[in-house]
Design a protein around this motif. Structure first.
Motif, PDB file in Angstrom:
ATOM      1  N   GLN A 122      -0.284  -5.565  10.649  1.00 44.91           N
ATOM      2  CA  GLN A 122       0.944  -5.490   9.873  1.00 44.91           C
ATOM      3  C   GLN A 122       2.154  -5.979  10.674  1.00 44.91           C
ATOM      4  O   GLN A 122       3.018  -6.680  10.161  1.00 44.91           O
ATOM      5  N   PHE A 123       2.212  -5.609  11.934  1.00 44.78           N
ATOM      6  CA  PHE A 123       3.376  -5.981  12.742  1.00 44.78           C
ATOM      7  C   PHE A 123       3.327  -7.454  13.154  1.00 44.78           C
ATOM      8  O   PHE A 123       4.378  -8.090  13.302  1.00 44.78           O
ATOM      9  N   ALA A 124       2.118  -8.006  13.357  1.00 40.73           N
ATOM     10  CA  ALA A 124       2.010  -9.443  13.647  1.00 40.73           C
ATOM     11  C   ALA A 124       2.614 -10.246  12.489  1.00 40.73           C
ATOM     12  O   ALA A 124       3.337 -11.228  12.687  1.00 40.73           O
ATOM     13  N   LEU A 125       2.326  -9.786  11.279  1.00 38.23           N
ATOM     14  CA  LEU A 125       2.871 -10.435  10.082  1.00 38.23           C
ATOM     15  C   LEU A 125       4.381 -10.207   9.976  1.00 38.23           C
ATOM     16  O   LEU A 125       5.150 -11.132   9.679  1.00 38.23           O
ATOM     17  N   LEU A 126       4.808  -8.972  10.225  1.00 42.14           N
ATOM     18  CA  LEU A 126       6.233  -8.632  10.127  1.00 42.14           C
ATOM     19  C   LEU A 126       7.067  -9.456  11.106  1.00 42.14           C
ATOM     20  O   LEU A 126       8.169  -9.902  10.772  1.00 42.14           O
ATOM     21  N   ALA A 127       6.526  -9.668  12.317  1.00 40.39           N
ATOM     22  CA  ALA A 127       7.263 -10.441  13.322  1.00 40.39           C
ATOM     23  C   ALA A 127       7.539 -11.854  12.819  1.00 40.39           C
ATOM     24  O   ALA A 127       8.656 -12.363  12.921  1.00 40.39           O
ATOM     25  N   GLU A 128       6.523 -12.499  12.242  1.00 43.10           N
ATOM     26  CA  GLU A 128       6.733 -13.858  11.749  1.00 43.10           C
ATOM     27  C   GLU A 128       7.631 -13.850  10.515  1.00 43.10           C
ATOM     28  O   GLU A 128       8.467 -14.748  10.344  1.00 43.10           O
ATOM     29  N   ALA A 129       7.491 -12.850   9.658  1.00 41.61           N
ATOM     30  CA  ALA A 129       8.387 -12.723   8.504  1.00 41.61           C
ATOM     31  C   ALA A 129       9.837 -12.656   8.984  1.00 41.61           C
ATOM     32  O   ALA A 129      10.723 -13.350   8.460  1.00 41.61           O
TER      33      ALA A 129
END
Lengths: 283, 283
Positions: free
Chosen positions: A166-173
């Motif tokens: 979830q956080f890997a995705l949030l970082a790029e978002a």
């Protein structure tokens, strides 16, 4: 159910009743026991000793703090025998941080449900270095028997699996907004109208397997390009970039004002209930 | 529709008819025109000049290669006037790589649908540095009018938004297997039974907004922890780690053997159709 407050126990019990009936009405009750029979098995007590008497499995759900976990696990450790497995609901604290000095530490581990747990069946099982394989397997079998979908981490890792992904995705978002590539609502739309519906049924590996002639074919054809894109992703955001933070906050509070947030959460539950009904009908 | 092969055009036209009827039967036809009327508006030609005559908008969908894109865009550039917008379906090649020297380059951009486009409405609109704002807005309006959900990137970026988000997730999924934390099928389950159903309705920003009392509250309470987890993620995988690659391939081919892949793809379309019907009924 154990709590130090009898009022809390009464509220929790009422909540269990409401939720069992809701799930039953929605056709989403998990496991094999009818709602009324399940509810009649719920007993409450303010005596931890009574709560643990002959307990097979305990789901600890106290405050998300190492000190609270340490305290309640030490209390439980003094009361249980060899056959009780102690699972913690923590989403962030590895079991090694609050079970190291316990007599029964081989029976302690993290058993992390996902929000909202009423509708999402995923459960992360995360052993400490000293957790026995028997304890892991016992929890996995219990979770399967009540209709959860457990995944077993082979070792402790910061953030477990859910939050790492979830956080890997949030970082790029976040970077897409702070680098002024997309508006916050467009980033959300990339998930909700594009990638999200696919992930509702199939994970990232199944997706690449299906988006080529199998995963080996995908690797041959696309991984060089995947690596180029990954090398282009920026550093970890500070999440304090003032322009991005303001833009994201403004966009979200316009879409979901804080005083309407509970309505949006209720709508999310309704959407997830409908999706779970759909997935159930496809099995 | 233009192609160099009349046989291909006939096949494509039959495909359009099948898909329009399928969407119509599923109640998922987008836009406002009935299937038979939409189909009667489809004309085919092997003359690019005829295809472009008075064209408002062109969706180029040739092979995914810079040379092919350069060739067809140069041919179109010589035939169109000032009012035709030329969109490319490419998922990986920025428009600047094949439109720089064109007379009408301000009307050229990337318009990237998402697989499977029949059921996923997301469309990425990606301008080149010289693409006019008018062209972007014209495409966005056209896409909205036919029921797509467009997102507008403000500038070119490698992988656009879909693949940047998707690959950030894939990288961590891969590391979880290569670091021997989770099995490949458990990684997939983290998405399909946990994070995926949420993302089917709401993106990453809406999710953190709802998982606290708004995004500012989320940042205050959780971002320090998010950053610690992000700092713990490993380097970009090579995607050639032999043990991980073997484990992922073995797991996926057991779950979805290559000779059954088309059945799984068909099942994915059915699942997505049902999910889209559900989302439509919630609007």
């Amino acid at each position: 159910m154990y709590d130090i407050s009898y009022d809390q126990l009464e509220k929790a019990k009422a909540n269990v009743k409401t939720n069992l009936e809701k799930l039953s009405n929605e056709g989403l009750l998990r496991g094999t026991i009818p709602a009324d029979k399940a509810f009649s098995a719920v007993n409450v007590t303010t005596s931890l000793k009574d709560a643990l008497d002959e307990a097979v499995y305990v789901q600890e759900s106290t405050l998300e703090s190492v000190d609270h976990k340490k305290k309640i696990f030490a209390e439980m450790d003094a009361l249980v025998g060899e056959n009780t497995v102690l699972g913690s609901s923590t989403s962030t604290i590895p079991a090694s941080q609050f079970t190291e000095n316990l007599v029964h530490r081989r029976n302690c581990l993290v058993v992390h449900p996902v929000n909202p747990p009423l509708y999402l069946p995923l459960t992360e099982i995360v052993p400490a270095p000293w957790t026995s394989q028997e304890a892991v397997e016992k929890v996995r079998d219990i979770m399967k028997s009540i209709g959860q979908e457990p995944v077993c981490l082979k070792k402790e890792i910061l953030g477990f699996a859910v939050n790492r992904l979830q956080f890997a995705l949030l970082a790029e978002a976040w970077r897409l907004v702070s680098d002024d590539v997309l508006s916050p609502s467009d980033v959300d739309k990339v998930m909700s109208a594009g990638l999200g519906p696919r992930y509702a049924f199939k994970g990232p590996f199944a997706t690449i397997h299906m988006n080529a002639n199998g995963v080996m074919d995908y690797c041959d054809r696309y991984m060089a390009g995947v690596k180029r894109v990954l090398a282009d992703l920026g550093p970890i955001p500070t999440f304090e970039e003032p322009q991005a933070l303001k833009e994201i906050d403004t966009s979200l509070t316009a879409e979901m004002p804080l005083d309407k947030l509970n309505e949006h959460k209720a709508q999310r539950e309704k959407n997830l209930a409908a999706l779970m009904q759909l997935k159930k009908s496809k099995q």
